[in-house]
Design an enzyme around this catalytic site. Structure first.
Site, mmCIF file in Angstrom:
data_model
loop_
_atom_site.group_PDB
_atom_site.id
_atom_site.type_symbol
_atom_site.label_atom_id
_atom_site.label_comp_id
_atom_site.label_asym_id
_atom_site.label_seq_id
_atom_site.Cartn_x
_atom_site.Cartn_y
_atom_site.Cartn_z
ATOM 1 N N ASP A 121 -7.017 4.393 -4.415
ATOM 2 C CA ASP A 121 -7.663 4.214 -3.096
ATOM 3 C C ASP A 121 -8.272 5.585 -2.783
ATOM 4 O O ASP A 121 -8.525 6.368 -3.721
ATOM 5 C CB ASP A 121 -6.628 3.776 -2.044
ATOM 6 C CG ASP A 121 -7.264 3.365 -0.709
ATOM 7 O OD1 ASP A 121 -7.855 2.271 -0.647
ATOM 8 O OD2 ASP A 121 -7.202 4.133 0.280
ATOM 9 N N LYS A 174 0.873 -1.176 0.000
ATOM 10 C CA LYS A 174 0.000 0.000 0.000
ATOM 11 C C LYS A 174 0.905 1.219 0.000
ATOM 12 O O LYS A 174 2.051 1.143 0.454
ATOM 13 C CB LYS A 174 -0.888 -0.001 1.245
ATOM 14 C CG LYS A 174 -2.145 0.800 1.106
ATOM 15 C CD LYS A 174 -3.273 0.016 0.444
ATOM 16 C CE LYS A 174 -4.472 0.898 0.172
ATOM 17 N NZ LYS A 174 -5.633 0.130 -0.279
HETATM 18 P P1 NDP Z 1 -12.970 7.679 -2.283
HETATM 19 O O1 NDP Z 1 -11.928 8.688 -2.078
HETATM 20 O O2 NDP Z 1 -13.556 7.503 -3.632
HETATM 21 O O3 NDP Z 1 -14.195 7.934 -1.272
HETATM 22 C C1 NDP Z 1 -14.011 7.955 0.117
HETATM 23 C C2 NDP Z 1 -15.305 8.395 0.763
HETATM 24 O O4 NDP Z 1 -15.166 8.325 2.181
HETATM 25 C C3 NDP Z 1 -15.678 9.825 0.448
HETATM 26 O O5 NDP Z 1 -17.076 9.927 0.469
HETATM 27 C C4 NDP Z 1 -15.032 10.607 1.593
HETATM 28 O O6 NDP Z 1 -15.686 11.839 1.860
HETATM 29 C C5 NDP Z 1 -15.229 9.643 2.746
HETATM 30 N N1 NDP Z 1 -14.125 9.783 3.702
HETATM 31 C C6 NDP Z 1 -12.805 9.599 3.478
HETATM 32 N N2 NDP Z 1 -12.087 9.826 4.570
HETATM 33 C C7 NDP Z 1 -12.962 10.164 5.518
HETATM 34 C C8 NDP Z 1 -12.836 10.526 6.865
HETATM 35 N N3 NDP Z 1 -11.632 10.570 7.487
HETATM 36 N N4 NDP Z 1 -13.968 10.786 7.556
HETATM 37 C C9 NDP Z 1 -15.170 10.719 6.947
HETATM 38 N N5 NDP Z 1 -15.356 10.403 5.652
HETATM 39 C C10 NDP Z 1 -14.270 10.128 4.956
HETATM 40 O O7 NDP Z 1 -12.353 6.294 -1.742
HETATM 41 P P2 NDP Z 1 -12.815 4.816 -2.050
HETATM 42 O O8 NDP Z 1 -14.282 4.741 -2.210
HETATM 43 O O9 NDP Z 1 -11.932 4.273 -3.114
HETATM 44 O O10 NDP Z 1 -12.369 4.062 -0.700
HETATM 45 C C11 NDP Z 1 -13.245 3.932 0.419
HETATM 46 C C12 NDP Z 1 -12.738 2.824 1.326
HETATM 47 O O11 NDP Z 1 -12.710 1.589 0.597
HETATM 48 C C13 NDP Z 1 -11.316 3.005 1.871
HETATM 49 O O12 NDP Z 1 -11.242 2.415 3.150
HETATM 50 C C14 NDP Z 1 -10.482 2.187 0.892
HETATM 51 O O13 NDP Z 1 -9.264 1.757 1.468
HETATM 52 C C15 NDP Z 1 -11.422 1.012 0.652
HETATM 53 N N6 NDP Z 1 -11.177 0.244 -0.566
HETATM 54 C C16 NDP Z 1 -11.196 0.862 -1.804
HETATM 55 C C17 NDP Z 1 -10.995 0.108 -2.940
HETATM 56 C C18 NDP Z 1 -11.123 0.685 -4.297
HETATM 57 O O14 NDP Z 1 -11.077 -0.087 -5.266
HETATM 58 N N7 NDP Z 1 -11.296 1.974 -4.465
HETATM 59 C C19 NDP Z 1 -10.680 -1.342 -2.859
HETATM 60 C C20 NDP Z 1 -10.777 -1.882 -1.522
HETATM 61 C C21 NDP Z 1 -10.988 -1.096 -0.435
HETATM 62 P P3 NDP Z 1 -15.219 13.169 1.093
HETATM 63 O O15 NDP Z 1 -15.798 13.062 -0.293
HETATM 64 O O16 NDP Z 1 -15.802 14.270 1.882
HETATM 65 O O17 NDP Z 1 -13.731 13.155 1.107
#
Ligand code: NDP
Length: 445
Positions: A166, A126
């Site tokens: 991510d 990562k």
């Molecule tokens: P994105 O950046 O597309 O979306 C993240 C979302 O979570 C946004 O809505 C963001 O809000 C919110 N968010 C992020 N950090 C915080 C925080 N500290 N407090 C509150 N809300 C938060 O990321 P992904 O959808 O890609 O990833 C989401 C999760 O899934 C992560 O844990 C990632 O590691 C996991 N994951 C992702 C994969 C992928 O293929 N993308 C694969 C496997 C796991 P805002 O828009 O306001 O920033």
């Protein structure tokens, strides 16, 4: 003291400030007790657990970039190559101000077991940076990505380490980084990054894969417990890549998703989230969620957190680590929730996980439930190697097969060790056994 407790103590001593990393190690090792105890002597001789909690390599670097005012800015870049025993390192890049070494290590540690569970030949890694993409112009994002890749390029490649997206890293950032990678390498090595655009080696279905895969697994888990996803009310957190496509697939499977959230607030929409509107707000306009409520009369926007206070049958945390706390777990149980499947990595705290399990809630950890993303990245690597593009149907069919197999493997592993229904233990045991065997066979690393 048993072997597991000794190693947990060592991890706490060696990484005193890394609470997320300690939490992830604790969750995994504690559930491996029956497997470790039956092989304790040989595992000790190989120092298997000590190896397993120590990254093969940590790369940390300075990322200088010029902002739009011509001022130099400095961020820290990371790549943790945790374990390469079963294949080239593989795992996403996160750009978020909360990124630090503890978060990088917890994510890459989890990734080792997740990648093992997919059945594909991928090691765990990562990376990312404490760079905050929010409020940055497109040109600033470009300059940051160029600088980040200028350093990272030395350590990655199709047969060594293959990053992906991510939090904060989507198709735009992958494109900028791949351009810089290609420019420096002077070669077309598409397999060096996944999550690429469709015109330059990306895979159909990759954008949707984590969210869709989460639902394929959730459906299978419910089916194995005599339930059907159709007709269920679902609470989702997050409004990013994983959340959006989880909501889309849940809706097409006949469930009603009534919540989503971002880092400032959350939406309650009792008529069901309008996915096209959500995509417009978050993917096209890239604005806050209050814009969703402004365009949809049935929806209410509330500041702060609160998605887990809504009555639902199924909860899918899809935003970030430690976002479902003990009090949230209590509300979910009190409201009759029957299943929690993690779309994000480690969104549920350990005490909340235990509470849910003790109260009969079916609980599937992220390392299994969100493995669809990395699995599809593995399929993208295969297509790049073959120089072929598979149809969306072909990719989706493979993704479904992988997710169903992951569920079957973890279900069986839990049963084999007398813990039927404990999917946390099942996922850890199934992921661990393959990894342990590969590491012991390659004793010299
Ligand atoms: P994105 O950046 O597309 O979306 C993240 C979302 O979570 C946004 O809505 C963001 O809000 C919110 N968010 C992020 N950090 C915080 C925080 N500290 N407090 C509150 N809300 C938060 O990321 P992904 O959808 O890609 O990833 C989401 C999760 O899934 C992560 O844990 C990632 O590691 C996991 N994951 C992702 C994969 C992928 O293929 N993308 C694969 C496997 C796991 P805002 O828009 O306001 O920033």
């Amino acid at each position: 003291m048993g072997y597991i407790d000794e190693v947990l103590e060592l991890v706490a001593k060696q990484n005193p400030d890394q609470k997320e990393f300690q939490q992830a190690v604790k969750e995994v090792l504690q559930s491996l007790r029956p497997v470790i105890e039956e092989n304790e002597e040989s595992y000790r001789r190989e120092a298997l657990l000590e190896k397993m909690v120590t990254p093969e390599r940590i790369i940390m670097f300075r990322v200088p970039w010029l902002d739009d005012n011509g001022n130099m800015q400095i961020n820290t870049g990371y790549r943790v190559q945790f374990n390469g025993a079963i294949g080239p390192y593989k795992g996403g890049l996160r750009f978020h101000p909360s990124v630090n070494l503890s978060i990088m290590k917890f994510l890459s540690f989890e990734q080792c077991f997740k990648n093992s569970l997919t059945g594909l030949p991928m090691g765990g890694a990562k990376g990312g940076s404490d760079f905050d993409p929010k409020g940055k112009s497109d040109r600033e994002i470009l300059r940051f990505c160029q600088s980040f890749m200028t350093e990272l390029v030395k350590y990655i490649g199709p047969d060594t380490d293959v990053p992906a997206g991510d939090i904060g890293v989507g198709a735009r950032e992958i494109g900028y980084m791949y351009g810089q990678y290609r420019r420096i390498r002077g070669a077309y090595e598409g397999g060096a990054l996944t999550g690429k655009g469709l015109t330059y080696g990306g895979s159909l279905g990759r954008t949707q894969a984590t969210g869709y895969g989460l639902l394929y697994l959730t459906k299978e888990l419910l089916k194995a417990n005599g339930q059907d996803i159709a007709g269920k009310t679902v609470a989702v957190s997050g409004a990013g890549n994983v959340a959006i496509y989880a909501i889309e697939k849940a809706t097409t499977m006949g469930a009603k998703v009534v919540t989503c959230s971002d880092s400032t607030g959350w939406i309650y929409d009792p008529e069901g989230i309008d996915v096209e509107l959500l995509k417009d707000v978050k993917e096209v306009r890239r604005v806050r969620l209050d814009a969703y409520a402004a365009a949809r009369p049935s929806a209410q926007y509330k500041e702060g957190r609160g998605v887990w206070s809504v009555k639902c049958d199924v909860a899918l945390p899809c935003s970030t680590q430690n976002e479902l706390l003990l009090d949230d777990a209590k509300m979910l149980v009190a409201n009759g929730c029957i299943a929690v499947c993690e779309g994000a990595n480690m969104p549920t705290t350990l005490d909340a996980t235990h509470y849910l399990q003790e109260n009969g809630v079916l609980f599937c950890p992220g390392k299994a439930a969100n493995a669809g993303g990395v699995a599809c990245s593995g399929l993208e690597m295969s297509q790049n190697s073959q120089r072929l593009n598979w149809s969306v149907e072909e990719v989706d069919e493979k993704l479904q097969t992988i997710m169903v197999n992951i569920f079957k493997n973890l279900d069986q592993a839990a049963k084999d060790y007398g813990m039927a229904g404990n999917y946390v233990a099942g996922a850890n045991i199934a992921g661990f056994k393959k990894l342990a065997e590969a590491m012991i066979a390659q004793a010299s690393f």
